[in-house]
Design an enzyme around this catalytic site. Sequence first.
Site, short mmCIF file in Angstrom:
data_model
loop_
_atom_site.label_atom_id
_atom_site.label_comp_id
_atom_site.label_asym_id
_atom_site.label_seq_id
_atom_site.Cartn_x
_atom_site.Cartn_y
_atom_site.Cartn_z
N ASP A 123 0.98 -1.18 0.07
CA ASP A 123 0.30 -0.35 0.20
C ASP A 123 0.95 1.23 -0.16
O ASP A 123 0.76 2.42 -0.46
CB ASP A 123 -1.38 0.59 1.07
CG ASP A 123 -2.09 1.28 0.89
OD1 ASP A 123 -2.53 1.74 0.45
OD2 ASP A 123 -1.52 2.34 2.31
N GLU B 202 -2.29 -5.44 -3.71
CA GLU B 202 -1.01 -4.67 -2.54
C GLU B 202 -0.32 -5.41 -2.06
O GLU B 202 1.03 -4.81 -2.03
CB GLU B 202 -1.93 -4.19 -1.45
CG GLU B 202 -2.31 -2.80 -2.40
CD GLU B 202 -4.19 -1.83 -1.20
OE1 GLU B 202 -3.80 -1.30 -1.13
OE2 GLU B 202 -3.83 -2.88 0.19
#
Length: 352
Positions: A66, A134
Amino acid sequence: MQSNFIDRLKLPFRKEKELLLSLYKILGFYPHELSYYKQALMHKSVMHRNSKGKPINNERLEFLGDAILDAIVGDIVYQHFPGKKEGFLTNTRSKLVQRDTLGKLANEMGLTELVISNGKGLAHNSYMGGNAFEALVGAVYLDRGYDACMMFMQKRILAQMINIDKVAYKEVNFKSKLIEWTQKNRVNLDFQLVSQSKEPDSSSPVFKFKVMLEGVEGCEGTGYSKKESQQNAAKLTLEKLKKDPAFIDSVFAAKTDRTKMEEEPVLNVPDTEEKDDFIISQSEKPARSEQSGIFDNAGHTDYSERSRHSDDTDPSPASDDFDLSDIKGGPMSREEIIAAAEAAAFAGQKEN
């Protein structure tokens, strides 16, 4: 070339060879350390643990990916839109890295199919797929570094799967659209939490919000976060406003009733006369005692009044040298004062 590379790896299991080929199709290159990618594809629902008893899943890699995605996509958006202001760049980056977008990418490239889970509570594959995407970026960063992550996003994602210009100028914030509509029409808007629960056989939270317009119930929306559920409720309510004339009529009827009540006049106008009730007039001044005597309503000293309030049982006898019996109460005239003075003077001469 691909088969020769796989043969040189001498992978012990056929499943790992299949995983390697699948990752090559997704990434455009072969992993160096396959263990990173295996962990990136392991959902927390599996409850797998290592030899020390610690859980192994993709949550830590998801956190890392992320952060890397924010930096990479921010760099790409900055270079792609020269001259654009910070707000535009931030909004575009948010659209590219939001869970919904990443979930669609994961489904499109076949990443979601590679995720290992217990198979329960996976109705929201976009949620699971977005997390896996992610985590995959986090695995690439640990395996090959930042430049490999940048190349993956530029060559495989933005060049082949996403039109960055369309994403930048597409409005997907239905909640903002609904808020804007209510502000223009001066309609009261409220998002009410209907319920909060957990998905069966899963620890994933589920939220349900309801839109209220002027106290009139709109549509409900469900999601795996408060933001997602409010977005869904706002989207459905906007669609209802467009398609259901009776609904929009009821909203504005409720608004009319509210504004009518707010605009009703107040008949009792406040008095602006200033009252001087804090000033006590001489005619209303109450009697009060002083050392010199008792004041009557006219402000005169009344010694006879004080004598009435004196204690008759006073043990100290009256002195002959201090007799007040000849003192009259009330004010004396000028003539009385002169006569009293002459009498006192004449009495003094007789004594001498």
